[in-house]
Every structure is written in C-alpha cells, then in structure tokens.
Design a protein around this motif. Structure first.
Motif, PDB file in Angstrom:
ATOM      1  N   SER A  60     -13.918  17.967  -0.948  1.00  0.00           N
ATOM      2  CA  SER A  60     -12.591  18.640  -0.323  1.00  0.00           C
ATOM      3  C   SER A  60     -12.084  19.989  -0.648  1.00  0.00           C
ATOM      4  O   SER A  60     -12.169  20.267  -1.749  1.00  0.00           O
ATOM      5  N   PRO A  61     -11.547  20.738   0.191  1.00  0.00           N
ATOM      6  CA  PRO A  61     -10.979  21.894  -0.098  1.00  0.00           C
ATOM      7  C   PRO A  61      -9.436  21.842  -0.816  1.00  0.00           C
ATOM      8  O   PRO A  61      -8.933  22.870  -1.428  1.00  0.00           O
ATOM      9  N   GLY A  62      -9.212  20.717  -0.893  1.00  0.00           N
ATOM     10  CA  GLY A  62      -7.908  20.228  -1.521  1.00  0.00           C
ATOM     11  C   GLY A  62      -6.769  21.082  -1.075  1.00  0.00           C
ATOM     12  O   GLY A  62      -6.474  21.317   0.173  1.00  0.00           O
ATOM     13  N   LEU A  63      -6.037  21.543  -2.038  1.00  0.00           N
ATOM     14  CA  LEU A  63      -4.685  21.962  -1.664  1.00  0.00           C
ATOM     15  C   LEU A  63      -4.936  23.605  -1.764  1.00  0.00           C
ATOM     16  O   LEU A  63      -4.114  24.281  -1.082  1.00  0.00           O
ATOM     17  N   ARG A  64      -5.785  24.051  -2.466  1.00  0.00           N
ATOM     18  CA  ARG A  64      -6.214  25.438  -2.299  1.00  0.00           C
ATOM     19  C   ARG A  64      -7.495  25.826  -2.764  1.00  0.00           C
ATOM     20  O   ARG A  64      -7.889  25.061  -3.790  1.00  0.00           O
ATOM     21  N   GLU A  65      -8.097  26.602  -2.120  1.00  0.00           N
ATOM     22  CA  GLU A  65      -9.477  26.788  -2.482  1.00  0.00           C
ATOM     23  C   GLU A  65      -9.899  28.339  -2.269  1.00  0.00           C
ATOM     24  O   GLU A  65      -9.186  29.226  -1.634  1.00  0.00           O
ATOM     25  N   ASP A  66     -10.897  28.673  -3.149  1.00  0.00           N
ATOM     26  CA  ASP A  66     -11.421  29.910  -3.083  1.00  0.00           C
ATOM     27  C   ASP A  66     -12.644  30.035  -2.260  1.00  0.00           C
ATOM     28  O   ASP A  66     -13.816  29.794  -2.716  1.00  0.00           O
ATOM     29  N   ARG A  67     -12.196  30.134  -1.101  1.00  0.00           N
ATOM     30  CA  ARG A  67     -13.329  30.219  -0.063  1.00  0.00           C
ATOM     31  C   ARG A  67     -14.591  31.153  -0.361  1.00  0.00           C
ATOM     32  O   ARG A  67     -15.785  31.031   0.355  1.00  0.00           O
ATOM     33  N   ALA A  68     -14.167  32.381  -0.902  1.00  0.00           N
ATOM     34  CA  ALA A  68     -15.107  33.402  -0.981  1.00  0.00           C
ATOM     35  C   ALA A  68     -16.348  32.992  -1.812  1.00  0.00           C
ATOM     36  O   ALA A  68     -17.308  33.700  -2.013  1.00  0.00           O
ATOM     37  N   ASN A  69     -15.981  31.978  -2.723  1.00  0.00           N
ATOM     38  CA  ASN A  69     -17.104  31.508  -3.624  1.00  0.00           C
ATOM     39  C   ASN A  69     -18.050  30.565  -2.858  1.00  0.00           C
ATOM     40  O   ASN A  69     -19.087  30.244  -3.470  1.00  0.00           O
ATOM     41  N   ARG A  70     -17.835  30.168  -1.624  1.00  0.00           N
ATOM     42  CA  ARG A  70     -18.762  29.120  -0.971  1.00  0.00           C
ATOM     43  C   ARG A  70     -20.292  29.618  -0.872  1.00  0.00           C
ATOM     44  O   ARG A  70     -21.095  28.737  -0.835  1.00  0.00           O
ATOM     45  N   TRP A  71     -20.508  30.875  -1.084  1.00  0.00           N
ATOM     46  CA  TRP A  71     -21.938  31.532  -1.017  1.00  0.00           C
ATOM     47  C   TRP A  71     -22.636  30.864  -2.201  1.00  0.00           C
ATOM     48  O   TRP A  71     -24.005  30.729  -2.045  1.00  0.00           O
ATOM     49  N   VAL A  72     -22.125  30.328  -3.120  1.00  0.00           N
ATOM     50  CA  VAL A  72     -22.652  29.666  -4.292  1.00  0.00           C
ATOM     51  C   VAL A  72     -23.629  28.418  -3.920  1.00  0.00           C
ATOM     52  O   VAL A  72     -24.827  28.382  -4.329  1.00  0.00           O
ATOM     53  N   ILE A  73     -22.964  27.865  -3.104  1.00  0.00           N
ATOM     54  CA  ILE A  73     -23.682  26.398  -2.589  1.00  0.00           C
ATOM     55  C   ILE A  73     -25.106  26.739  -2.011  1.00  0.00           C
ATOM     56  O   ILE A  73     -25.915  26.112  -2.448  1.00  0.00           O
ATOM     57  N   PRO A  74     -24.983  27.445  -0.825  1.00  0.00           N
ATOM     58  CA  PRO A  74     -26.462  27.682  -0.403  1.00  0.00           C
ATOM     59  C   PRO A  74     -27.268  28.322  -1.201  1.00  0.00           C
ATOM     60  O   PRO A  74     -28.623  28.007  -1.274  1.00  0.00           O
ATOM     61  N   ALA A  75     -26.745  29.406  -2.123  1.00  0.00           N
ATOM     62  CA  ALA A  75     -27.704  29.992  -3.068  1.00  0.00           C
ATOM     63  C   ALA A  75     -28.405  29.073  -4.031  1.00  0.00           C
ATOM     64  O   ALA A  75     -29.454  29.069  -4.320  1.00  0.00           O
TER      65      ALA A  75
END
Length: 219
Positions: A60-75
């Motif tokens: 869950s992105p919850g209340l506040r998320e750092d979306r710029a870090n999502r690249w880490v998951i596919p990496a």
C-alpha cells in the motif's frame, strides 16, 4: 482470509518461477536434484515462500509515499531472476567453481538465516511493512528488539539470502550477482530514511545516530 490467499498465491508463484529458472539453468530436474544441497535449497526456498504469506505486510502507498523510489522494485526483481538462473547455469557449466559441497551447504544455511532475518521484521511491523516506501496509517517508530541495533534488518536478510543462494551453486558468479543488490538496496534505505526523518523528525534523527544501518560498527 482473502489477503492471505493473495499473498500465498503471489509468494508461491514467485518461488515456483525462481526454482524453475534454477532447474532450467542446471539442465533439468534430474540434474538439479542430483545434489542434496540443491535439494535442501529448494526446500528452504519453498518454506520461506509459505512463511512469507503468513507474516503480513502489504504494498500500500499508505498516507504518503516516495514514488520516485519505485524503480528499486523492478531492479531487485530483475537481479533476482537473473540470479535464479545464471548461478545454476554456471554451476552446470563448471564456470568459476569454488570449493565443493561445504560451500553449497554454507549457502543453504545462509539462505535460511537470511530468510528468517528478512521475514522477522515483516512479522513485527505487520501492516506497517510495505513493499513501497510509504508512511502507513498508525505508523509508529519501532526501536526495540533487533531494531535497537540496526535500522534495516529486512534488507540485511535479503542480501544474506542472495549471497547464500549464490554460494549454494558453488560458483563465484552467484556471489557477484548477489553484490548487484547493493546499489538498489542502498537507494531504498536512503529513501526510507529521508521519509522517516521527515515524518518523525528529531526522534528518528536520534535513533539513526545511535544505530547502524545494517551491521553495528561497520555500516
């Protein structure tokens, strides 16, 4: 019950893919399971997949998320999938072999230890543990238990598991691939610490000052 079933399906599906790639790299089922250590590796991996469905966590992105870090998951997923196949292939081809069965069993033990260390924080944090860098509803700073010494035990567990997987195939190729996890993990920790510092302020800064990221006295 539905979230549990979804987590179980996702975890077991990923484990099945991971094992299939390793079996493919080794040249088939008979070749893969001809080694007791590799058989043990499969058992540990399946157990970890089942356990991961029960410990909790979310994406869950919850209340506040750092979306710029999502690249880490596919990496991390790409490194993981390459790491599932290539060490097995190198083992089968005799590329950069290490030192036999003792190394293989050390790898199995490290995979088990790293898996436990990876899942323990998920069980402790429950719904506050997200696959995304995010502040969850009711988010509180946990500073007890293992968290009283290190701030990111789950990532340490992930790296130990990756290192153990590589060693279980008795090849330096697996060790090198495990090291490829370091850049995305460091980026992930940087992002989490910025977000937690912005959320908890001086409390988190004081916690960060008295703890290590991964290994006390080292990093």
């Amino acid at each position: 019950m539905k979230p549990l079933l979804i987590r179980a399906a996702v975890a077991l599906g990923f484990i099945a893919l991971y094992l299939w790639l390793a079996i493919l790299g080794e040249g088939g089922f008979a070749a893969y399971f001809s080694s007791p250590a590799r058989t043990g590796l499969a058992v540990v991996l399946i157990f970890m997949g089942v356990a991961s469905a029960f410990v909790g966590g979310n994406i869950s992105p919850g209340l506040r998320e750092d979306r710029a870090n999502r690249w880490v998951i596919p990496a991390l997923m790409i490194v993981g999938l390459v790491g599932a196949y290539l060490p097995a292939w190198a083992d089968q081809q005799g590329v950069w072999l290490l030192d036999g069965e003792a190394v293989r069993w050390l790898g199995v033990a490290l995979l088990a230890a790293g898996g436990a260390l990876r899942l323990w924080p998920v069980a402790v944090l429950g719904h506050r543990f997200s696959g995304l860098v995010a502040i969850q509803p009711g988010h509180q700073l946990v500073t007890t238990g293992l968290y009283s010494r290190i701030r990111h035990p789950s990532y340490l567990g992930l790296f130990i598991s990756a290192f153990g997987w590589g060693l279980a195939f008795n090849t330096g190729v697996g060790v090198l691939l495990a090291l490829l996890n370091i850049p995305p993990l460091v980026a992930r920790m940087n992002s989490e610490e910025r977000l937690l510092s912005s959320e908890f302020g001086a409390e988190y800064d004081a916690y960060r000052a008295r703890t290590a990221r991964l290994i006390p006295g080292v990093y």
